[in-house]
Scaffold this active site. Structure first.
Site, PDB file in Angstrom:
ATOM      1  N   GLU A 174     -21.990  31.543  42.451  1.00  0.00           N
ATOM      2  CA  GLU A 174     -20.736  31.409  43.219  1.00  0.00           C
ATOM      3  C   GLU A 174     -20.927  31.641  44.716  1.00  0.00           C
ATOM      4  O   GLU A 174     -20.152  32.362  45.364  1.00  0.00           O
ATOM      5  CB  GLU A 174     -19.669  32.350  42.650  1.00  0.00           C
ATOM      6  CG  GLU A 174     -19.233  31.966  41.252  1.00  0.00           C
ATOM      7  CD  GLU A 174     -18.070  32.799  40.717  1.00  0.00           C
ATOM      8  OE1 GLU A 174     -17.597  33.738  41.406  1.00  0.00           O
ATOM      9  OE2 GLU A 174     -17.612  32.500  39.588  1.00  0.00           O
ATOM     10  N   GLU A 293     -19.525  29.569  33.297  1.00  0.00           N
ATOM     11  CA  GLU A 293     -18.475  30.591  33.165  1.00  0.00           C
ATOM     12  C   GLU A 293     -17.182  29.875  32.817  1.00  0.00           C
ATOM     13  O   GLU A 293     -16.715  29.022  33.567  1.00  0.00           O
ATOM     14  CB  GLU A 293     -18.277  31.401  34.463  1.00  0.00           C
ATOM     15  CG  GLU A 293     -19.368  32.404  34.749  1.00  0.00           C
ATOM     16  CD  GLU A 293     -19.027  33.326  35.928  1.00  0.00           C
ATOM     17  OE1 GLU A 293     -17.822  33.678  36.092  1.00  0.00           O
ATOM     18  OE2 GLU A 293     -19.943  33.679  36.675  1.00  0.00           O
TER      19      GLU A 293
END
Length: 503
Positions: A174, A293
């Protein structure tokens, strides 16, 4: 009762082969995922290494093929060297992503041991937040090089003669997010990912690499982030990651159940971006997706804000899941399967205690949350080739979505086992849905079983006191009909698995 829904599938019209790694999961050094989750040295059911055997049994029942580790936001401040060597010599560190103390009782080698016990493989992430090329090349040397070098010999000194041979590596996590330690622009990250990946491949040319994509569909830089990163790292990486969580903060169940339509759009946009870069490069390599995710996450947000910082393994992100959450998880699984030609890996986040299908009590039992069941059914029965589904369904509108089909479904042909499995969610929270499946192209067949997960109360949960309030049954009503068809009625707000044996 709602109007009838139908699906036609033909064995020759195929989307793609299911890569078993689409049923992966995730263990991060966050909350009680590791300490109190997979590991609890003084638990009555701990094995000789301190791993909870009751948790291992629940994990093995899921047949999880790959587990991402050690993060997540955690990895962007993690020194992997802290977690190897004698445990009593490992440092305790301030863990800045989740504001806890990381004692490093479990590290790389212990996690690899746990993977073997869980019958799974590791998807390792390297720190591209506070660190970079040097640490990544050292870690893969420690992990995968046989012997005769500093880091490989250190692994041997630590008691692991044979290399771990980890094949799948995430280049950071991320990195588009301002919350990330070492947050970078797309150009900064793209160049670092490319150079890191090159060095790692020089150590081990057999590995697969995952570039860090957008953190979720609402990021202001999406999808330009993917376009820039892949422009810089196309030759080096094999996958781009995508992440997405959904919640029901407004308590609008119909809108909540429709959110996987956003997931469909997200997947298609990232695929288009990957293909644009491939075309721009005149490249032959197709970039695939790692949805590493995904889950429902919102229940624990308020209580997490009240936690005192700098504890070891506090109860963070411990969502207690409802029946309606299980339906959304089922829809998300179907969404990924419908693009199995491009979504090759995925990780439900996470596996134990932290927004997880499995929960534990410290010193006490482990149990299955509602979301355990669709995940388990998909992993066990969803292997094979995904077929092109021609679906007609009554539709409705919600606050954020129009023309939402009440039926969400996909069919998978397992040629080896001579079986076809249909996963189906009835999004109608008020009425049952008649469902007709046309399988005439397969010739003769019988119905093995029709599994149903349903409950009158959409907000019902499984807890340590009542772990079996929401459990599947095999009393579904799917029945053979003339002309190679199956007739069934899907209960309101239900997850269904219809299994067929070809004869």
């Amino acid at each position: 009762m709602a109007d009838k829904a139908t699906m036609i599938v033909d064995k020759d019209f195929q989307i793609g082969e299911v890569d078993k790694r689409i049923y992966g999961s995730f263990i991060e050094h966050l909350g009680r995922a590791v300490y109190g989750g997979i590991y609890e040295a003084d638990h009555p059911q701990a094995d000789e290494q301190g791993f909870r055997s009751d948790v291992l049994e629940l994990v093995k029942a899921l047949d999880v093929p790959i587990v991402r580790y050690p993060g997540g936001n955690f990895v962007s401040g993690y020194n992997w060297e802290d977690g190897v060597g004698p445990v009593d010599q490992r440092p305790k560190r301030l863990e800045l992503a989740w504001r806890t103390i990381e004692p490093n009782w479990i590290g790389f080698n212990e996690f690899m041991d746990w993977c073997k016990k869980a019958n799974t493989e590791a998807m390792m992430a390297v720190n591209l937040g506070t660190r970079g090329i040097d640490e990544a090349r050292n870690l893969i040397e420690y992990s995968n090089h046989k012997s005769g070098s500093y880091w490989s010999d250190l692994r041997i000194q630590h008691g692991y003669k044979d290399p771990h041979n980890v094949k799948t590596w995430c280049l950071g996590n991320e990195m588009d997010g301002p919350w990330q330690i070492g947050h970078k622009t797309s150009v900064e990250y793209g160049r670092l990912a490319n150079e890191t990946g090159k060095a790692m491949r020089w150590v081990d040319p057999t590995i697969e690499l995952v570039a860090s994509g957008s953190s979720y569909i609402g990021m202001p830089t999406f999808p330009e982030w993917e376009a820039t990163v892949l422009d810089l790292a196309y030759e080096t990486v094999d996958y781009v990651s995508i992440h997405q969580y959904y919640g029901n903060l407004q308590n609008d169940t119909q809108n909540f159940l429709a959110q996987s339509m956003s997931m469909d759009s997200y997947i298609n946009t990232v695929i288009s971006t990957c293909d644009y870069v491939q075309a721009k490069k005149r490249g032959k390599k197709k970039i695939h997706l790692s949805f590493d995710e995904w889950n429902v996450w919102f229940h624990s947000n308020a209580q997490d804000k009240e936690l005192e910082p700098w504890q070891i393994a506090p109860p963070q992100l411990e969502d207690v899941y409802t029946h309606e959450d299980a339906l959304v998880v089922g829809c998300m699984l179907i969404s990924m399967l419908k693009r199995a030609d491009r979504v090759k890996m995925a990780c439900i986040a996470q596996l134990v205690n932290v927004i997880a299908p499995i929960m534990t009590q410290n010193g006490g039992p482990a149990w299955k949350q509602t979301i355990y069941y669709p995940y388990m059914h998909a992993s066990i029965f969803g292997r094979g080739t995904v077929l092109v589904p021609l679906v007609k369904s009554p539709k409705h509108d919600t606050k954020d979505f129009t023309d939402v089909p009440y039926l969400e479904t996909v069919a998978i042909h397992n040629e080896e086992k001579e079986e076809v499995t249909i996963f189906a969610v009835n999004r109608n929270i008020n009425e049952a849905l008649p469902f007709e499946i046309d399988l005439r192209s397969f010739g003769a067949f019988t119905i093995i079983e029709h599994i149903v997960l349903e409950h009158e109360d959409l907000k019902t949960t499984n807890t340590v006191e009542a772990p079996n309030r929401v459990t599947p049954h095999t009393s579904g009503n799917a029945a053979l009909a003339d002309g190679g068809k199956i007739q069934s009625t899907l209960g309101k707000a239900s997850w269904n698995v219809i299994r067929i044996k070809l004869t």
